[in-house]
Design an enzyme around this catalytic site. Sequence first.
Site, PDB file in Angstrom:
ATOM      1  N   SER A  47       1.072  -1.164   0.367  1.00  0.00           N
ATOM      2  CA  SER A  47      -0.314   0.151   0.416  1.00  0.00           C
ATOM      3  C   SER A  47       0.458   1.508   0.470  1.00  0.00           C
ATOM      4  O   SER A  47       0.290   2.176  -0.610  1.00  0.00           O
ATOM      5  CB  SER A  47      -1.044  -0.089   1.219  1.00  0.00           C
ATOM      6  OG  SER A  47      -0.423  -0.182   2.120  1.00  0.00           O
ATOM      7  N   GLU A  48       1.795   1.032  -0.043  1.00  0.00           N
ATOM      8  CA  GLU A  48       2.975   2.621   1.030  1.00  0.00           C
ATOM      9  C   GLU A  48       4.716   1.743   0.417  1.00  0.00           C
ATOM     10  O   GLU A  48       4.686   0.823   1.490  1.00  0.00           O
ATOM     11  CB  GLU A  48       2.583   3.141   1.627  1.00  0.00           C
ATOM     12  CG  GLU A  48       1.643   4.468   1.328  1.00  0.00           C
ATOM     13  CD  GLU A  48       0.560   3.921   2.088  1.00  0.00           C
ATOM     14  OE1 GLU A  48      -0.814   4.711   1.813  1.00  0.00           O
ATOM     15  OE2 GLU A  48       0.290   3.232   3.375  1.00  0.00           O
ATOM     16  N   THR A  49       4.797   2.171  -0.335  1.00  0.00           N
ATOM     17  CA  THR A  49       7.030   2.085   0.040  1.00  0.00           C
ATOM     18  C   THR A  49       7.291   3.613   0.251  1.00  0.00           C
ATOM     19  O   THR A  49       6.589   5.053  -0.333  1.00  0.00           O
ATOM     20  CB  THR A  49       6.993   1.923  -1.273  1.00  0.00           C
ATOM     21  OG1 THR A  49       6.749   0.459  -1.480  1.00  0.00           O
ATOM     22  CG2 THR A  49       8.479   1.881  -1.845  1.00  0.00           C
ATOM     23  N   HIS A  77       1.188   4.824   8.230  1.00  0.00           N
ATOM     24  CA  HIS A  77       2.144   3.187   7.926  1.00  0.00           C
ATOM     25  C   HIS A  77       3.629   3.612   7.684  1.00  0.00           C
ATOM     26  O   HIS A  77       4.442   3.248   8.623  1.00  0.00           O
ATOM     27  CB  HIS A  77       1.259   1.639   8.100  1.00  0.00           C
ATOM     28  CG  HIS A  77       1.324   1.356   6.806  1.00  0.00           C
ATOM     29  ND1 HIS A  77       1.659   1.957   5.723  1.00  0.00           N
ATOM     30  CD2 HIS A  77       2.668   0.391   6.136  1.00  0.00           C
ATOM     31  CE1 HIS A  77       1.730   1.264   4.938  1.00  0.00           C
ATOM     32  NE2 HIS A  77       2.660   0.170   5.003  1.00  0.00           N
TER      33      HIS A  77
END
Length: 280
Positions: A47-49, A77
């Site tokens: 969902s995120e990097t 997060h």
Amino acid sequence: MVATFRFVIADVFTNRPLAGNQLAVFTDAREIPEDALQPIAKEMGFSETVFVLPPEAGGHARIRIFTPATELSFAGHPVLGSAFVLAGPLQLGEILLETGSGVVPVTLEREGARIVFGRMQQPIPEWEPFAGADELQELLGVRSQLPVELYHLGPMHVFLELGSEDDVAALEPDFGALARLTPAGVNCFAGSGMQWKTRMFAPTGGVPEDPATGSAAGPLAIHLARHGRIAFGDEIEISQGAELGRPSKLYARVEGSSERIERVEVGGSAVVVARGEFKL
């Protein structure tokens, strides 16, 4: 010539591996080409990097946050997970991370040398009634028990209170229709007292459903306090991600009043589960 860039994978808002929200952190992104950042985030598929860069505003590090589809000025997060990854070797009790929404302090708790919990002080959002409330409720087949409101915190989040946790678990959104209706994350929640369950859908950002949404946890606490579901100063526990097989626990507290929000804190745990190299 092949360039190698190291990354760490952490599971965030959990204290055990293979739960929570997955995060990839490229710990030194100085030499990664600008036009490669978004494709790498898409390749990682989380969902995120996060891409870590030298600080520019007095923090310990600057981070850029990408979903598979777009860059975000702030997300919960990725900030908490980056704090666990970066503060461990530096032996810091507090780390200051520069984001597109400002410098975010993260206070860390340890057992010996191991970081076990972190609390980030989030930016204070603005909010307004959500203009598409009727269409959204019709699409989801629900009727919110509180006003449907939109919170701006870099990412945008809409909140709908459902009648029970079972109602939240039963949701099966039409992601295509949801993406056409709003670019905001859609948060459906239920609970009482200090225990709340939530699900967050953001198909426009390339995340049909998120297993743990730190950027929504602070606004949720504000929403509950503003509408009398909890008292200002109460810390709530938020469960998320069970429907994805990635159970998560988030903790949020807001101080102040309906007229003036003074402080928003979101906390949780994280565990490093893998390290690797990316070759370009």
